[in-house]
Write a protein that holds these residues in place. Structure first.
Motif, mmCIF file in Angstrom:
data_model
loop_
_atom_site.group_PDB
_atom_site.id
_atom_site.type_symbol
_atom_site.label_atom_id
_atom_site.label_comp_id
_atom_site.label_asym_id
_atom_site.label_seq_id
_atom_site.Cartn_x
_atom_site.Cartn_y
_atom_site.Cartn_z
ATOM 1 N N UNK A 166 34.004 17.242 87.098
ATOM 2 C CA UNK A 166 33.438 16.889 88.323
ATOM 3 C C UNK A 166 34.476 18.121 89.707
ATOM 4 N N UNK A 167 34.006 18.447 89.935
ATOM 5 C CA UNK A 167 34.277 19.292 91.729
ATOM 6 C C UNK A 167 34.269 18.946 92.095
ATOM 7 N N UNK A 168 35.236 18.470 92.409
ATOM 8 C CA UNK A 168 35.834 17.697 93.554
ATOM 9 C C UNK A 168 37.026 18.471 94.523
ATOM 10 N N UNK A 169 37.289 20.217 94.111
ATOM 11 C CA UNK A 169 38.315 20.462 94.849
ATOM 12 C C UNK A 169 37.181 21.695 95.264
ATOM 13 N N UNK A 170 35.502 21.752 94.932
ATOM 14 C CA UNK A 170 35.003 23.228 95.315
ATOM 15 C C UNK A 170 33.825 22.587 97.066
ATOM 16 N N UNK A 171 34.060 23.282 97.545
ATOM 17 C CA UNK A 171 33.747 22.714 99.100
ATOM 18 C C UNK A 171 31.999 23.758 99.691
ATOM 19 N N UNK A 172 31.942 24.565 98.580
ATOM 20 C CA UNK A 172 30.696 25.829 98.836
ATOM 21 C C UNK A 172 29.821 25.214 98.915
ATOM 22 N N UNK A 173 28.832 24.534 98.019
ATOM 23 C CA UNK A 173 27.821 23.349 98.267
ATOM 24 C C UNK A 173 28.049 22.518 99.398
ATOM 25 N N UNK A 174 26.701 22.588 100.662
ATOM 26 C CA UNK A 174 26.749 21.935 101.246
ATOM 27 C C UNK A 174 25.224 21.110 102.603
ATOM 28 N N UNK A 175 25.186 20.719 102.926
ATOM 29 C CA UNK A 175 24.105 20.187 103.550
ATOM 30 C C UNK A 175 24.617 19.987 104.722
ATOM 31 N N UNK A 176 24.204 20.856 105.805
ATOM 32 C CA UNK A 176 24.621 20.281 107.952
ATOM 33 C C UNK A 176 22.855 21.190 108.491
ATOM 34 N N UNK A 177 23.380 20.914 109.452
ATOM 35 C CA UNK A 177 22.052 21.096 110.564
ATOM 36 C C UNK A 177 22.689 22.753 111.263
ATOM 37 N N UNK A 178 21.722 23.563 110.964
ATOM 38 C CA UNK A 178 22.656 24.447 111.868
ATOM 39 C C UNK A 178 22.856 24.800 112.906
ATOM 40 N N UNK A 179 22.445 23.904 113.509
ATOM 41 C CA UNK A 179 22.733 23.871 114.894
ATOM 42 C C UNK A 179 24.426 23.335 114.908
ATOM 43 N N UNK A 180 24.597 22.114 113.488
ATOM 44 C CA UNK A 180 25.869 22.055 113.938
ATOM 45 C C UNK A 180 27.280 23.245 113.124
ATOM 46 N N UNK A 181 26.595 23.919 112.512
ATOM 47 C CA UNK A 181 26.989 25.577 111.848
ATOM 48 C C UNK A 181 27.163 26.219 113.377
ATOM 49 N N UNK A 182 26.750 26.747 113.845
ATOM 50 C CA UNK A 182 26.849 26.955 114.243
ATOM 51 C C UNK A 182 27.682 26.272 115.931
#
Length: 152
Positions: free
Chosen positions: A40-56
């Motif tokens: 289980x890749x608990x140190x990986x943070x490359x995969x994510x789901x977020x709203x574009x507006x939150x990212x900006x």
């Protein structure tokens, strides 16, 4: 209000865990969750789901980071310190497929070390790597056992 960071099951190098290249199962058959096939890749943070507006609004990726690694962790930490809720949980149906990792000389010493650590973790389990390191010693032992059993 929420940002999702799934924990993926990360495959080990199939040529190490399955042995010879002609015995490697199809990709579909490799997508099983067992301690011998991955972690289980608990140190990986490359995969994510977020709203574009939150990212900006959070400022996106740190564009000053060049080369491999760090930008995803930096973004994750920004979300942790924001008013958004970070959801992090294992997802049985998501896999990080094994692929060759190249750690380039141009990386900073810190990035290079992180890259090599990631590369080492993704090859095989601790036990499987140990068996490779001690392969000659094991074969010598088996050969001696075979010889001593012929004498009796």
């Amino acid at each position: 209000k929420k940002v999702f960071y799934p924990v993926l099951f990360s495959q080990y190098n199939p040529s190490i865990i399955y042995g010879r290249h002609d015995s490697i199962p199809s990709l579909e058959q490799q997508l099983i969750i067992k301690k011998e096939t991955g972690f289980w890749r608990d140190f990986g943070f490359g995969m994510t789901c977020q709203y574009r507006s939150d990212f900006i609004n959070i400022g996106g990726f740190d564009l000053d980071i060049k080369g491999w690694g760090g930008e995803d962790v930096h973004l994750y930490r920004k979300y942790l310190h924001s008013n958004l809720i970070v959801v992090r949980t294992p997802v049985r149906g998501l896999f990080h497929l094994w692929h060759e990792k190249q750690c380039l000389d141009e990386l900073t010493p810190e990035q290079y070390k992180m890259c090599m650590q990631s590369k080492a973790m993704n090859e095989a389990s601790h036990g499987q790597l140990g068996m490779l390191v001690f392969k000659q010693e094991i074969e010598t032992h088996l050969h001696r056992q075979k010889l001593s059993s012929k004498k009796t």
